[in-house]
Design a protein around this motif. Structure first.
Motif, PDB file in Angstrom:
ATOM      1  N   GLN A  73     123.917  39.940   4.484  1.00 21.53           N
ATOM      2  CA  GLN A  73     122.617  39.868   3.838  1.00 21.53           C
ATOM      3  C   GLN A  73     122.205  41.254   3.366  1.00 21.53           C
ATOM      4  OE1 GLN A  73     119.581  38.099   6.250  1.00 21.53           O
ATOM      5  NE2 GLN A  73     117.945  38.680   4.868  1.00 21.53           N
TER       6      GLN A  73
ATOM      7  N   GLN B 185     120.025  44.284   2.414  1.00 26.60           N
ATOM      8  CA  GLN B 185     118.776  44.757   2.951  1.00 26.60           C
ATOM      9  C   GLN B 185     118.528  46.183   2.500  1.00 26.60           C
ATOM     10  OE1 GLN B 185     118.472  44.755   7.233  1.00 26.60           O
ATOM     11  NE2 GLN B 185     116.242  44.563   7.160  1.00 26.60           N
TER      12      GLN B 185
ATOM     13  N   VAL C 228     115.477  49.133   3.123  1.00 26.34           N
ATOM     14  CA  VAL C 228     114.293  49.448   3.903  1.00 26.34           C
ATOM     15  C   VAL C 228     113.795  50.836   3.525  1.00 26.34           C
ATOM     16  CG1 VAL C 228     113.339  49.760   6.202  1.00 26.34           C
ATOM     17  CG2 VAL C 228     115.089  48.012   5.811  1.00 26.34           C
TER      18      VAL C 228
ATOM     19  N   VAL D 101     120.106  51.378   3.047  1.00 25.15           N
ATOM     20  CA  VAL D 101     120.698  50.126   2.582  1.00 25.15           C
ATOM     21  C   VAL D 101     121.714  49.633   3.608  1.00 25.15           C
ATOM     22  CG1 VAL D 101     120.383  50.868   0.209  1.00 25.15           C
ATOM     23  CG2 VAL D 101     122.583  51.215   1.311  1.00 25.15           C
ATOM     24  N   SER D 102     121.881  48.345   3.660  1.00 25.54           N
ATOM     25  CA  SER D 102     122.848  47.769   4.582  1.00 25.54           C
ATOM     26  C   SER D 102     123.630  46.668   3.884  1.00 25.54           C
ATOM     27  CB  SER D 102     122.154  47.209   5.820  1.00 25.54           C
ATOM     28  OG  SER D 102     121.278  46.175   5.454  1.00 25.54           O
TER      29      SER D 102
ATOM     30  N   HIS E 259     118.069  43.393  -5.919  1.00 27.28           N
ATOM     31  CA  HIS E 259     117.596  43.382  -4.545  1.00 27.28           C
ATOM     32  C   HIS E 259     116.514  44.450  -4.365  1.00 27.28           C
ATOM     33  CE1 HIS E 259     121.101  40.897  -3.717  1.00 27.28           C
ATOM     34  NE2 HIS E 259     121.811  41.787  -4.381  1.00 27.28           N
TER      35      HIS E 259
ATOM     36  N   GLY F  25     113.422  46.298  -1.654  1.00 28.38           N
ATOM     37  CA  GLY F  25     112.859  46.516  -0.342  1.00 28.38           C
ATOM     38  C   GLY F  25     111.426  46.009  -0.283  1.00 28.38           C
ATOM     39  N   GLN F  26     110.812  46.170   0.873  1.00 27.65           N
ATOM     40  CA  GLN F  26     109.448  45.671   1.075  1.00 27.65           C
ATOM     41  C   GLN F  26     108.391  46.645   0.605  1.00 27.65           C
ATOM     42  OE1 GLN F  26     108.628  42.507   2.235  1.00 27.65           O
ATOM     43  NE2 GLN F  26     110.804  42.274   1.774  1.00 27.65           N
TER      44      GLN F  26
END
Length: 125
Positions: free
Chosen positions: A1, A3, A5, A24-25, A114, A116-117
């Motif tokens: 997934q 991600q 942050v 990032v992941s 994609h 982030g929040q």
């Protein structure tokens, strides 16, 4: 997934500095360009800076040139945005985003896959 942050937001006085990080992941910075965007409530999202995946080329919106610097650390899977000489107009929620692209980068947010929040940055005395 996938991600992303963001971290490093907060309150800073005009003229001050703040460093934002995007961690990032799952995916590799070798195949994704990373962009930083910002948005003020009621206004359109604005592309601030981006860095390409392969050659590290960067791009900046005119209003931050000479004040902001984007960089990446592939070993740490982070992309940082160093912001100096901050102005009240820099107050916004800052987002990082990823686009699968091998060359170059764009400040056009609609192409990024994609997000982030976001992290709030407030420049005020």
């Amino acid at each position: 997934q996938f991600q992303l942050v963001e971290s490093g937001g907060g309150l800073v006085q005009p003229g001050g500095s703040l460093r934002l990080s995007c961690t990032v992941s799952v995916f590799s910075l070798d195949t994704y360009a990373i962009g930083w965007f910002r948005q003020v409530p009621g206004k359109e999202r604005e592309g601030v800076s981006c860095i390409s995946s392969t050659d590290g080329k960067t791009s900046y919106v005119d209003s931050v040139k000479g004040r902001f610097t984007i960089s990446r650390d592939k070993a740490k899977s982070t992309v940082d945005l160093q912001r100096n000489s901050l102005e009240p107009e820099d107050t916004a929620i800052y987002y990082c985003a990823a686009e699968r692209r091998f060359f170059g980068c764009t400040l056009k947010g609609s192409v990024y896959d994609h997000w982030g929040q976001g992290t709030q940055v407030t420049v005020s005395s």
